[in-house]
Scaffold this motif. Structure first.
Motif, PDB file in Angstrom:
ATOM      1  N   SER A 166       0.845  -1.198   0.000  1.00  0.00           N
ATOM      2  CA  SER A 166       0.000   0.000   0.000  1.00  0.00           C
ATOM      3  C   SER A 166       0.880   1.247   0.000  1.00  0.00           C
ATOM      4  N   ILE A 167       0.539   2.233  -0.828  1.00  0.00           N
ATOM      5  CA  ILE A 167       1.305   3.493  -0.881  1.00  0.00           C
ATOM      6  C   ILE A 167       0.551   4.627  -0.202  1.00  0.00           C
ATOM      7  N   GLY A 168      -0.634   4.346   0.346  1.00  0.00           N
ATOM      8  CA  GLY A 168      -1.356   5.347   1.129  1.00  0.00           C
ATOM      9  C   GLY A 168      -2.031   6.432   0.324  1.00  0.00           C
ATOM     10  N   LEU A 169      -2.377   6.129  -0.932  1.00  0.00           N
ATOM     11  CA  LEU A 169      -3.008   7.149  -1.787  1.00  0.00           C
ATOM     12  C   LEU A 169      -4.368   6.726  -2.328  1.00  0.00           C
ATOM     13  N   GLY A 170      -4.760   5.473  -2.103  1.00  0.00           N
ATOM     14  CA  GLY A 170      -5.989   4.962  -2.709  1.00  0.00           C
ATOM     15  C   GLY A 170      -7.233   5.696  -2.242  1.00  0.00           C
ATOM     16  N   LEU A 171      -7.415   5.773  -0.912  1.00  0.00           N
ATOM     17  CA  LEU A 171      -8.612   6.421  -0.382  1.00  0.00           C
ATOM     18  C   LEU A 171      -8.568   7.927  -0.602  1.00  0.00           C
ATOM     19  N   GLU A 172      -7.364   8.504  -0.578  1.00  0.00           N
ATOM     20  CA  GLU A 172      -7.255   9.944  -0.846  1.00  0.00           C
ATOM     21  C   GLU A 172      -7.673  10.245  -2.286  1.00  0.00           C
ATOM     22  N   MET A 173      -7.306   9.340  -3.197  1.00  0.00           N
ATOM     23  CA  MET A 173      -7.708   9.505  -4.591  1.00  0.00           C
ATOM     24  C   MET A 173      -9.220   9.346  -4.744  1.00  0.00           C
ATOM     25  N   SER A 174      -9.810   8.394  -4.027  1.00  0.00           N
ATOM     26  CA  SER A 174     -11.266   8.214  -4.068  1.00  0.00           C
ATOM     27  C   SER A 174     -11.978   9.463  -3.561  1.00  0.00           C
ATOM     28  N   LYS A 175     -11.420  10.052  -2.502  1.00  0.00           N
ATOM     29  CA  LYS A 175     -11.990  11.284  -1.952  1.00  0.00           C
ATOM     30  C   LYS A 175     -11.947  12.408  -2.978  1.00  0.00           C
ATOM     31  N   LYS A 176     -10.840  12.535  -3.705  1.00  0.00           N
ATOM     32  CA  LYS A 176     -10.706  13.585  -4.712  1.00  0.00           C
ATOM     33  C   LYS A 176     -11.713  13.392  -5.845  1.00  0.00           C
ATOM     34  N   ILE A 177     -11.925  12.139  -6.239  1.00  0.00           N
ATOM     35  CA  ILE A 177     -12.892  11.863  -7.312  1.00  0.00           C
ATOM     36  C   ILE A 177     -14.303  12.226  -6.856  1.00  0.00           C
ATOM     37  N   CYS A 178     -14.633  11.891  -5.612  1.00  0.00           N
ATOM     38  CA  CYS A 178     -15.955  12.246  -5.078  1.00  0.00           C
ATOM     39  C   CYS A 178     -16.131  13.759  -5.009  1.00  0.00           C
ATOM     40  N   GLU A 179     -15.089  14.472  -4.613  1.00  0.00           N
ATOM     41  CA  GLU A 179     -15.172  15.935  -4.572  1.00  0.00           C
ATOM     42  C   GLU A 179     -15.345  16.511  -5.972  1.00  0.00           C
ATOM     43  N   LEU A 180     -14.721  15.889  -6.952  1.00  0.00           N
ATOM     44  CA  LEU A 180     -14.831  16.365  -8.331  1.00  0.00           C
ATOM     45  C   LEU A 180     -16.263  16.294  -8.832  1.00  0.00           C
ATOM     46  N   TYR A 181     -16.961  15.200  -8.503  1.00  0.00           N
ATOM     47  CA  TYR A 181     -18.332  15.006  -8.987  1.00  0.00           C
ATOM     48  C   TYR A 181     -19.385  15.301  -7.916  1.00  0.00           C
ATOM     49  N   GLN A 182     -18.932  15.857  -6.787  1.00  0.00           N
ATOM     50  CA  GLN A 182     -19.834  16.227  -5.693  1.00  0.00           C
ATOM     51  C   GLN A 182     -20.587  15.009  -5.140  1.00  0.00           C
ATOM     52  N   TYR A 183     -19.889  13.876  -5.097  1.00  0.00           N
ATOM     53  CA  TYR A 183     -20.414  12.707  -4.395  1.00  0.00           C
ATOM     54  C   TYR A 183     -19.983  12.792  -2.924  1.00  0.00           C
ATOM     55  N   GLN A 184     -20.505  11.895  -2.120  1.00  0.00           N
ATOM     56  CA  GLN A 184     -20.115  11.807  -0.710  1.00  0.00           C
ATOM     57  C   GLN A 184     -19.556  10.422  -0.429  1.00  0.00           C
ATOM     58  N   ILE A 185     -18.398  10.391   0.201  1.00  0.00           N
ATOM     59  CA  ILE A 185     -17.826   9.119   0.618  1.00  0.00           C
ATOM     60  C   ILE A 185     -17.758   9.117   2.140  1.00  0.00           C
ATOM     61  N   GLN A 186     -18.258   8.047   2.758  1.00  0.00           N
ATOM     62  CA  GLN A 186     -18.366   7.983   4.225  1.00  0.00           C
ATOM     63  C   GLN A 186     -17.801   6.650   4.720  1.00  0.00           C
ATOM     64  N   TYR A 187     -17.272   6.712   5.950  1.00  0.00           N
ATOM     65  CA  TYR A 187     -16.776   5.491   6.594  1.00  0.00           C
ATOM     66  C   TYR A 187     -17.447   5.335   7.954  1.00  0.00           C
ATOM     67  N   HIS A 188     -17.897   4.091   8.254  1.00  0.00           N
ATOM     68  CA  HIS A 188     -18.470   3.770   9.559  1.00  0.00           C
ATOM     69  C   HIS A 188     -17.924   2.414   9.999  1.00  0.00           C
ATOM     70  N   PHE A 189     -17.847   2.244  11.303  1.00  0.00           N
ATOM     71  CA  PHE A 189     -17.450   0.956  11.866  1.00  0.00           C
ATOM     72  C   PHE A 189     -18.641   0.435  12.671  1.00  0.00           C
ATOM     73  N   VAL A 190     -19.349  -0.569  12.097  1.00  0.00           N
ATOM     74  CA  VAL A 190     -20.599  -1.048  12.677  1.00  0.00           C
ATOM     75  C   VAL A 190     -20.527  -2.573  12.815  1.00  0.00           C
ATOM     76  N   HIS A 191     -20.747  -3.063  14.043  1.00  0.00           N
ATOM     77  CA  HIS A 191     -20.776  -4.514  14.306  1.00  0.00           C
ATOM     78  C   HIS A 191     -19.530  -5.204  13.750  1.00  0.00           C
ATOM     79  N   ASN A 192     -18.350  -4.635  14.101  1.00  0.00           N
ATOM     80  CA  ASN A 192     -17.065  -5.205  13.659  1.00  0.00           C
ATOM     81  C   ASN A 192     -16.980  -5.306  12.133  1.00  0.00           C
ATOM     82  N   GLN A 193     -17.480  -4.289  11.466  1.00  0.00           N
ATOM     83  CA  GLN A 193     -17.445  -4.234  10.000  1.00  0.00           C
ATOM     84  C   GLN A 193     -16.945  -2.849   9.568  1.00  0.00           C
ATOM     85  N   HIS A 194     -15.928  -2.857   8.665  1.00  0.00           N
ATOM     86  CA  HIS A 194     -15.582  -1.618   7.971  1.00  0.00           C
ATOM     87  C   HIS A 194     -16.674  -1.384   6.921  1.00  0.00           C
TER      88      HIS A 194
END
Length: 416
Positions: A381-409
């Motif tokens: 892992s180079i630590g850029l995957g999720l940051e890139m996903s965030k940038k793509i969502c910002e480009l198209y005004q999508y929302q990306i969210q993370y939750h930890f529910v019942h031992n699930q990412h």
């Protein structure tokens, strides 16, 4: 709220407040002046009657509907009293408000009572007519001022609106000089000139940055490719010790990581500069099915099972390469953070894509979408995957969210 509505609303509120205060003040002031004039007129009549009483008897004062009554009085005190009182008029068969002057006076040593009454209906009608006329004039004036203000403001703000509209359509990678509507308003003229200069500077900086990024990426690719080639040739030489083989493998791994990092940083720069203008209609269901086929091999290596709920579908308009990267990064992230035999769930619900996988602990949300912030010690892992996903969502005004529910990412992408 638009500026023209913001200003006009304050004008309207101020005008209404002034109107609510001014009309009652005007009404009571005019009523006071009319009563004062009426009282002065009756006082003049009283003075004239007192003069006449010196030479004539009270019975000689004859008036219509007893508007003037003069008669002897049993009260020797001198006083004047002014008041308003309703009086019934038999001829009209109605009760009318009258202004009454009651005066007790002494003439030639004899006390007399003088009663003068005057109808206020004419004054009230006049007062109401003046009030209605004033109200109509004020409303017409207020309406006219609001219309003129709105039309004039709309015309005056037209150059500003033109600047805003063209800025909304502005693209830094488009080599085109913006031309704004000519205006005589000094502030808008200065704003237009400042924005033109800003556009020129941004275009120049963008061109320099783009050339540097492309040159740096190109220049890095060549030595990295040569290094990888030399490392492969070195691995084929003999004799070679185990220690040398381990060092060569480390060099090869670092070279591969450098190559991925170079490609990813270049891609991030292109996303930030909006260099993916081509868009088309995309079915999210089809993208997921294609990506599942691509990740079949790494999933089989960890014996990972897929659970998909793709009965619904989402259609979006975007660049297909970026959407593949967006969803692919989250899927690869789920595989990377899953243990052998885990189940990864993929679900489409209305405008939301949900990807979840089992986990022992929650990820650090503060650093989750930051550049070079890895949540795992995985060297691949180079630590850029999720940051890139965030940038793509910002480009198209999508929302990306993370939750930890019942031992699930649980990662969610909300497509607006």
């Amino acid at each position: 709220m638009k500026l023209i509505h913001y200003i006009s609303r304050r004008y309207l509120i101020y005008s209404i407040l002034i109107l609510l205060i001014a009309i009652p003040v005007f009404y009571f002031s005019l009523q006071y002046l009319m009563l004062k004039s009426l009282d002065e007129n009756m006082n003049h009549q009283k003075t004239w009657i007192k003069k006449q009483l010196k030479t004539t008897i009270p019975n000689n004062f004859i008036s219509f509907e007893n508007s003037i009554i003069v008669r002897p009085s049993n009260n020797s005190q001198v006083f004047d009293s002014l008041y308003s009182q309703p009086v019934f008029i038999p001829d009209d068969n109605e009760t009318v408000m009258h202004r009454i002057l009651l005066s007790n006076t002494i003439v030639n040593g004899k006390p007399y009572e003088i009663r003068i009454q005057k109808s206020m209906i004419e004054d009230e009608d006049l007062l109401n007519s003046i009030l209605v006329l004033q109200l109509v004039l004020v409303i017409l004036l207020l309406t006219g001022l609001m219309i003129i203000n709105f039309q004039l403001s709309k015309k005056l703000w037209k150059p500003f609106n033109d600047i805003v509209d063209k800025l909304n359509l502005y693209r830094v990678d488009r080599n085109k000089d913006e031309q704004f509507i000519p205006t005589n308003i000094e502030e808008f003229k200065n704003l237009g000139n400042s924005i033109k200069e800003l556009i020129k500077r941004n275009r120049k900086l963008y061109k320099v940055q783009k050339e540097f990024t492309e040159n740096a990426s190109h220049e890095l690719q060549t030595p990295i490719a040569i290094m990888q080639s030399k490392v492969e040739l070195l691995m084929q030489t003999s004799p070679i010790t185990q220690e040398q083989a381990d060092l060569i493998e480390d060099i090869s791994t670092a070279g591969n990581r450098m190559q991925r990092l170079n490609r990813t940083l270049l891609l991030l720069t292109k996303i930030e500069n909006d260099q993916f203008p081509d868009t088309e209609k995309i079915q999210i269901k089809n993208v997921i099915q294609k990506l599942l086929n691509q990740y079949e091999e790494p999933a089989e290596q960890k014996n990972i099972q897929w659970k998909t709920e793709l009965d619904n579908d989402i259609e979006i308009t975007a660049n297909p390469i970026l959407i593949d990267i967006l969803i692919g990064n989250i899927l690869s992230n789920a595989i990377r953070h899953s243990e052998n035999g885990h189940l990864i769930s993929i679900k489409i619900s209305q405008h939301r894509l949900i990807i979840s996988n089992p986990a022992d602990k929650k990820l650090d949300e503060k650093e989750l979408f930051q550049r070079f912030k890895k949540q795992t010690e995985n060297t691949h892992s180079i630590g850029l995957g999720l940051e890139m996903s965030k940038k793509i969502c910002e480009l198209y005004q999508y929302q990306i969210q993370y939750h930890f529910v019942h031992n699930q990412h649980l990662f969610s992408i909300i497509f607006n």
